[in-house]
Design a protein around this motif. Structure first.
Motif, PDB file in Angstrom:
ATOM      1  N   ARG A  48      -4.484  -7.526   0.024  1.00 45.16           N
ATOM      2  CA  ARG A  48      -3.735  -6.602  -0.841  1.00 45.16           C
ATOM      3  C   ARG A  48      -4.654  -5.532  -1.422  1.00 45.16           C
ATOM      4  NH1 ARG A  48      -2.758  -6.425  -6.172  1.00 45.16           N
ATOM      5  NH2 ARG A  48      -3.684  -8.466  -6.551  1.00 45.16           N
ATOM      6  N   ALA A  67       0.827  -1.201   0.000  1.00 43.09           N
ATOM      7  CA  ALA A  67       0.000   0.000   0.000  1.00 43.09           C
ATOM      8  C   ALA A  67       0.866   1.257   0.000  1.00 43.09           C
ATOM      9  CB  ALA A  67      -0.934  -0.008   1.207  1.00 43.09           C
ATOM     10  N   LEU A 114       1.936   1.929  -3.445  1.00 42.45           N
ATOM     11  CA  LEU A 114       0.843   2.445  -4.263  1.00 42.45           C
ATOM     12  C   LEU A 114       0.674   3.951  -4.096  1.00 42.45           C
ATOM     13  CD1 LEU A 114      -1.611   1.787  -6.119  1.00 42.45           C
ATOM     14  CD2 LEU A 114      -2.947   1.502  -4.022  1.00 42.45           C
ATOM     15  N   TYR A 115       0.884   4.447  -2.881  1.00 46.01           N
ATOM     16  CA  TYR A 115       0.653   5.871  -2.609  1.00 46.01           C
ATOM     17  C   TYR A 115       1.918   6.722  -2.719  1.00 46.01           C
ATOM     18  CZ  TYR A 115      -4.110   4.973  -1.134  1.00 46.01           C
ATOM     19  OH  TYR A 115      -5.441   4.627  -1.118  1.00 46.01           O
ATOM     20  N   LEU A 142       0.529   2.486   8.358  1.00 44.59           N
ATOM     21  CA  LEU A 142       1.148   1.394   7.602  1.00 44.59           C
ATOM     22  C   LEU A 142       2.371   0.850   8.334  1.00 44.59           C
ATOM     23  CD1 LEU A 142       0.873   2.836   3.968  1.00 44.59           C
ATOM     24  CD2 LEU A 142      -0.540   1.062   5.029  1.00 44.59           C
ATOM     25  N   PRO A 146      -4.996  -0.971   0.875  1.00 40.27           N
ATOM     26  CA  PRO A 146      -4.924   0.349   0.228  1.00 40.27           C
ATOM     27  C   PRO A 146      -6.171   1.203   0.427  1.00 40.27           C
ATOM     28  CG  PRO A 146      -4.045  -1.315  -1.240  1.00 40.27           C
ATOM     29  CD  PRO A 146      -4.655  -2.044  -0.072  1.00 40.27           C
ATOM     30  N   ALA A 167      -5.736   2.612   3.765  1.00 42.95           N
ATOM     31  CA  ALA A 167      -4.679   3.616   3.704  1.00 42.95           C
ATOM     32  C   ALA A 167      -5.194   4.914   3.085  1.00 42.95           C
ATOM     33  CB  ALA A 167      -3.493   3.072   2.892  1.00 42.95           C
ATOM     34  N   GLY A 168      -6.047   4.801   2.067  1.00 44.74           N
ATOM     35  CA  GLY A 168      -6.628   5.998   1.462  1.00 44.74           C
ATOM     36  C   GLY A 168      -7.485   6.776   2.445  1.00 44.74           C
TER      37      GLY A 168
END
Length: 411
Positions: free
Chosen positions: A359, A235, A238-239, A382, A363, A366-367
């Motif tokens: 997975r 994650a 991804l960010y 995280l 995220p 996390a968003g």
């Protein structure tokens, strides 16, 4: 089996993992840039990501692959059949530019996602069947490296190909790559036959199959590690692009740092991480790789908090990529260790589904943290997740590592 033959098999599996990953990455992570240029809303682009849902149901897709036998060497026949379906879908989606036709584009992308996800099952079942246990960690590291390279190709190079040669060109190239990857399996299909199942095994139901998986020594501990070991560092990766943009780094520099330098670093450390596991021992490698991921996230958090600037951010990106590459190689390798040879497809499909669920879920969480707590809040959350995974790995390292070592010793 000679070293040259093993190398050829590893390359064949690595290439097929690459060509199966590129279409999904191109359509779901590269294409949104083109969509935005053609007036797609953020909601439409977000809903388009639902085309990735088939990965969640891989455990169901694995059942016919395991149980419906397509003659001698049925895993190869399944792979070739699904490869042919994928080639037909490439032709369909590439016939006309569909960027303005939202529903047909989503439908064909969803179909491609199903076919590629499905083809991944017989491919990795063959890897478990054909490769000695001592080579399966290397296969996991090659697969991890292939996914990093796939991100560079699908998320970058294919966009450049489309911009220069038009809508159809990426699908032609992906089709050629897939056809080329199928040729070695076509030639080797005679060696793909499995030993006949004993009557008692063949009569087992689906639930008995899954119960048998969890009944392996260390399987329950491994399942929890599979669920929590990778998603938090994944994650963070991804960010990273939006985080670096928010830190004031120019878009082009972000693309090169994360997309290219980070991808290459992840691929290299996937290969290095897989090679180090036999030297470190599986139990020690599990905790060390998670510790490296934790240190990378803490360093990134401190860099963002202290506003240390682009050079430190770049170093953090490479550290996250390196730890993620090594960790993913280990996770893929252990997935193969916990896949029983007589239940190749069903065990692999079940583990892939478990891996995919968290997975995709982490995220989203996390968003939410990013929106409500800011960058530091998200990174702290995280980091706590990786810390929990590290603490759990420390507790179960001997159970999980012992299973891997016993399989290697028994071979």
């Amino acid at each position: 089996m000679t070293k040259l033959r093993l190398l050829g098999l590893q390359l064949a599996f690595g290439w097929m993992n690459l060509v199966l990953a590129v279409p999904a990455i191109y359509l779901m992570f590269g294409m949104p840039l083109v969509m935005r240029q053609h007036g797609w809303s953020g909601t439409e682009i977000g809903l388009f990501q639902l085309a990735a849902l088939p990965a969640v149901f891989k455990f169901l897709l694995a059942l016919p692959v395991q149980r419906l036998r397509l003659g001698r060497g049925h895993f190869v026949h399944w792979l070739l059949l699904l490869g042919a379906v994928l080639l037909a879908l490439f032709w369909l989606i590439g016939r006309h530019n569909l960027i303005e036709q939202r529903l047909p584009l989503f439908a064909l992308t969803f179909a491609i996602s199903i076919a590629a996800t499905w083809a991944d099952i017989p491919l990795n079942a063959l890897a478990v069947q054909w490769l000695p246990r001592s080579e399966q960690l290397r296969a996991g590291s090659i697969r991890s490296a292939a996914l990093f390279v796939g991100a560079i190709v699908g998320g970058g190079l294919m966009l450049l190909v489309q911009a220069r040669w038009g809508w159809q060109a990426p699908f032609v190239l992906m089709g050629l790559g897939l056809a080329l990857g199928c040729l070695p399996f076509l030639a080797l299909r005679a060696r793909a036959a499995l030993p006949a199942l004993e009557a008692a095994d063949a009569a087992q139901g689906v639930l008995a199959d899954w119960a048998g998986f969890f009944g392996q020594p260390g399987a329950r501990q491994w399942t929890w590690l599979l669920l929590i070991g990778f998603p938090f560092i994944g994650a963070a990766w991804l960010y990273l692009k939006p985080l670096m943009l928010d830190q004031g780094m120019p878009l082009e520099q972000v693309a090169w740092t994360v997309g290219v330098a980070g991808g290459v670093t992840g691929a290299l450390f996937s290969l290095v991480g897989g090679r180090l596991v036999p030297l470190l021992g599986t139990a020690r490698a599990i905790v060390l790789y998670l510790l490296a991921a934790l240190c990378a996230l803490v360093l990134l958090s401190v860099t963002v908090w202290a506003q240390l600037g682009p050079r430190w951010l770049t170093g953090c990106v490479l550290a996250v990529a390196a730890s993620m590459g090594a960790l993913s190689a280990l996770m893929f390798g252990l997935t193969m260790f916990f896949t029983r040879r007589q239940r190749n497809a069903s065990d692999y499909g079940l583990q892939s589904t478990l891996f995919t669920v968290t997975r995709l879920a982490v995220p989203v969480a996390a968003g939410l943290m990013l929106d409500h707590l800011g960058q530091l809040g998200m990174l702290a959350g995280l980091s706590v997740g990786v810390l929990c995974a590290f603490a759990f790995a420390w507790r179960v390292r001997h159970s999980v590592g012992g299973r891997a070592e016993s399989l290697l010793a028994a071979e």
